[in-house]
Design a protein around this motif. Sequence first.
Motif, mmCIF file in Angstrom:
data_model
loop_
_atom_site.group_PDB
_atom_site.id
_atom_site.type_symbol
_atom_site.label_atom_id
_atom_site.label_comp_id
_atom_site.label_asym_id
_atom_site.label_seq_id
_atom_site.Cartn_x
_atom_site.Cartn_y
_atom_site.Cartn_z
ATOM 1 N N GLU A 136 0.850 -1.195 0.000
ATOM 2 C CA GLU A 136 0.000 0.000 0.000
ATOM 3 C C GLU A 136 0.890 1.251 0.000
ATOM 4 O OE1 GLU A 136 -3.620 0.305 1.529
ATOM 5 O OE2 GLU A 136 -4.081 -1.799 1.130
ATOM 6 N N ASP A 137 1.998 1.162 0.713
ATOM 7 C CA ASP A 137 2.927 2.299 0.752
ATOM 8 C C ASP A 137 3.656 2.463 -0.584
ATOM 9 O OD1 ASP A 137 2.583 3.018 3.598
ATOM 10 O OD2 ASP A 137 3.383 1.003 3.918
ATOM 11 N N VAL A 138 3.975 1.346 -1.216
ATOM 12 C CA VAL A 138 4.620 1.423 -2.527
ATOM 13 C C VAL A 138 3.661 2.135 -3.492
ATOM 14 C CG1 VAL A 138 5.887 0.195 -4.317
ATOM 15 C CG2 VAL A 138 5.672 -0.831 -2.044
ATOM 16 N N ASN A 139 2.387 1.759 -3.368
ATOM 17 C CA ASN A 139 1.361 2.374 -4.205
ATOM 18 C C ASN A 139 1.253 3.889 -3.967
ATOM 19 O OD1 ASN A 139 -1.032 1.609 -6.022
ATOM 20 N ND2 ASN A 139 -1.948 2.923 -4.455
ATOM 21 N N LYS A 140 1.263 4.287 -2.703
ATOM 22 C CA LYS A 140 1.219 5.724 -2.362
ATOM 23 C C LYS A 140 2.416 6.450 -2.960
ATOM 24 C CE LYS A 140 -0.873 5.497 2.188
ATOM 25 N NZ LYS A 140 -0.466 5.396 3.604
ATOM 26 N N LEU A 141 3.581 5.830 -2.816
ATOM 27 C CA LEU A 141 4.795 6.443 -3.348
ATOM 28 C C LEU A 141 4.686 6.601 -4.873
ATOM 29 C CD1 LEU A 141 7.852 7.313 -2.916
ATOM 30 C CD2 LEU A 141 8.411 4.986 -3.591
ATOM 31 N N ALA A 142 4.169 5.574 -5.530
ATOM 32 C CA ALA A 142 4.071 5.610 -7.000
ATOM 33 C C ALA A 142 3.177 6.759 -7.458
ATOM 34 C CB ALA A 142 3.552 4.278 -7.520
ATOM 35 N N ILE A 143 2.050 6.942 -6.794
ATOM 36 C CA ILE A 143 1.139 8.017 -7.197
ATOM 37 C C ILE A 143 1.814 9.375 -6.986
ATOM 38 C CG2 ILE A 143 -1.061 9.159 -6.654
ATOM 39 C CD1 ILE A 143 -2.173 6.325 -6.035
ATOM 40 N N GLU A 144 2.521 9.507 -5.872
ATOM 41 C CA GLU A 144 3.203 10.776 -5.581
ATOM 42 C C GLU A 144 4.331 11.046 -6.588
ATOM 43 O OE1 GLU A 144 2.261 12.965 -3.557
ATOM 44 O OE2 GLU A 144 3.948 14.167 -2.815
ATOM 45 N N ILE A 145 5.114 10.031 -6.873
ATOM 46 C CA ILE A 145 6.227 10.178 -7.821
ATOM 47 C C ILE A 145 5.686 10.470 -9.225
ATOM 48 C CG2 ILE A 145 8.032 8.844 -9.042
ATOM 49 C CD1 ILE A 145 9.033 9.772 -6.376
ATOM 50 N N GLY A 146 4.640 9.751 -9.606
ATOM 51 C CA GLY A 146 4.027 9.985 -10.912
ATOM 52 C C GLY A 146 3.488 11.399 -11.022
ATOM 53 N N THR A 147 2.832 11.865 -9.963
ATOM 54 C CA THR A 147 2.263 13.211 -9.959
ATOM 55 C C THR A 147 3.369 14.268 -10.007
ATOM 56 O OG1 THR A 147 0.453 12.355 -8.601
ATOM 57 C CG2 THR A 147 0.680 14.746 -8.705
ATOM 58 N N ASN A 148 4.403 14.087 -9.204
ATOM 59 C CA ASN A 148 5.492 15.072 -9.187
ATOM 60 C C ASN A 148 6.247 15.117 -10.509
ATOM 61 O OD1 ASN A 148 4.854 15.825 -6.625
ATOM 62 N ND2 ASN A 148 6.555 14.766 -5.624
ATOM 63 N N SER A 149 6.433 13.981 -11.133
ATOM 64 C CA SER A 149 7.159 14.015 -12.409
ATOM 65 C C SER A 149 6.286 14.673 -13.474
ATOM 66 C CB SER A 149 7.631 12.624 -12.833
ATOM 67 O OG SER A 149 6.556 11.844 -13.280
ATOM 68 N N SER A 150 4.995 14.389 -13.424
ATOM 69 C CA SER A 150 4.084 15.022 -14.375
ATOM 70 C C SER A 150 4.084 16.553 -14.210
ATOM 71 C CB SER A 150 2.677 14.460 -14.157
ATOM 72 O OG SER A 150 1.726 15.249 -14.813
ATOM 73 N N LYS A 151 4.046 17.002 -12.964
ATOM 74 C CA LYS A 151 4.066 18.453 -12.702
ATOM 75 C C LYS A 151 5.342 19.085 -13.232
ATOM 76 C CE LYS A 151 1.482 18.785 -8.376
ATOM 77 N NZ LYS A 151 1.798 18.678 -6.930
ATOM 78 N N ALA A 152 6.467 18.414 -12.973
ATOM 79 C CA ALA A 152 7.757 18.966 -13.399
ATOM 80 C C ALA A 152 7.831 19.046 -14.928
ATOM 81 C CB ALA A 152 8.897 18.115 -12.846
ATOM 82 N N ILE A 153 7.367 17.998 -15.582
ATOM 83 C CA ILE A 153 7.408 18.001 -17.052
ATOM 84 C C ILE A 153 6.505 19.107 -17.598
ATOM 85 C CG2 ILE A 153 6.847 16.668 -19.128
ATOM 86 C CD1 ILE A 153 7.556 14.122 -17.449
ATOM 87 N N ASN A 154 5.297 19.204 -17.045
ATOM 88 C CA ASN A 154 4.349 20.205 -17.534
ATOM 89 C C ASN A 154 4.816 21.646 -17.331
ATOM 90 O OD1 ASN A 154 1.809 19.138 -18.741
ATOM 91 N ND2 ASN A 154 1.913 17.853 -16.923
ATOM 92 N N GLU A 155 5.626 21.837 -16.290
ATOM 93 C CA GLU A 155 6.096 23.204 -16.054
ATOM 94 C C GLU A 155 7.079 23.654 -17.144
ATOM 95 O OE1 GLU A 155 6.719 24.428 -12.061
ATOM 96 O OE2 GLU A 155 8.430 25.696 -12.616
ATOM 97 N N PHE A 156 7.866 22.718 -17.650
ATOM 98 C CA PHE A 156 8.923 23.129 -18.585
ATOM 99 C C PHE A 156 8.672 22.744 -20.039
ATOM 100 C CE2 PHE A 156 10.917 22.837 -14.382
ATOM 101 C CZ PHE A 156 11.387 24.137 -14.268
ATOM 102 N N VAL A 157 7.877 21.721 -20.242
ATOM 103 C CA VAL A 157 7.613 21.294 -21.616
ATOM 104 C C VAL A 157 6.299 21.898 -22.086
ATOM 105 C CG1 VAL A 157 7.324 19.334 -23.168
ATOM 106 C CG2 VAL A 157 8.875 19.150 -21.219
ATOM 107 N N THR A 158 6.400 22.969 -22.843
ATOM 108 C CA THR A 158 5.205 23.653 -23.344
ATOM 109 C C THR A 158 5.387 23.889 -24.841
ATOM 110 O OG1 THR A 158 6.278 25.725 -22.713
ATOM 111 C CG2 THR A 158 4.672 24.839 -21.165
ATOM 112 N N ALA A 159 4.275 24.138 -25.505
ATOM 113 C CA ALA A 159 4.319 24.294 -26.968
ATOM 114 C C ALA A 159 5.336 25.350 -27.395
ATOM 115 C CB ALA A 159 2.930 24.639 -27.490
#
Length: 252
Positions: A42-65
């Motif tokens: 369950e903790d691995v799952n929590k970590l995965a969602i957090e890591i996935g969300t943080n990487s998505s945020k980081a990519i979206n901040e810098f990768v724009t049209a």
Amino acid sequence: MDKDIIPELLKSIDEKFKNDNAKSAVIKSVVKKLKSGMATYEDVNKLAIEIGTNSSKAINEFVTADVLPDGKMYFNISDRLMNHTLKNNYDVVSGYAEDVQKQLNEKANLHLKAQIPNFNQEKVKGIVERLTNAEKFDDINWILNEPLVTFTQSIVDDSIQKNVEFQSKTGLKPKITRRLIGNACDWCKNLAGTYSYKEAPNDIYRRHERCRCIVSYDPGDGRKQNVWTKEWVDPKKIEAIEKRKTLNLKKK
Ligand SMILES: [Zn+2]
């Protein structure tokens, strides 16, 4: 294209990703749980969602049209961007999963090696292609949101699958549980439950976007079952048998 924008982009993305992870309460709590020896899947799952969300945020901040040549995600950018960032997610999540699995095995008195799944290159390829095929980046940039979280969750599911398969080969009877979270759809409702390795539905490790179902297992359950009648099988022997099987397959 005049200039290779990727090195600079990756640097900025990694920096934000690292900073956000360092500040994350979720990550702090799962690290603490691991240190106390109480972490579960369950903790691995929590970590995965957090890591996935943080990487998505980081990519979206810098990768724009506006930073992309012609406002388009060309293959050579998409390929390096996704392989780099998703590999980072894989390293963090599969590493944590391995540590959790080690602890679970020790607690269950199993002298088994924690199994680590491969980085799923096929799934990454799928994401890269979808990004590249779009006429305009803005038509497809939603891929950089939830699908990245789903990908990161699949690292947990792959870790479970690999360990469950391995343990069942040693004669254990691992039980896999799939638990619903929130308003689950009918497809997920159908999959929820606890199963032995052999009874588990084919789709037990699959998920749709935004699916927060938790797949977990604890090798401790496998022993309580009183099916532990067979002699202990040396995991090294099983590894050798598996290897032979693959070699035979390759020959065919
Ligand atoms: Zn679900």
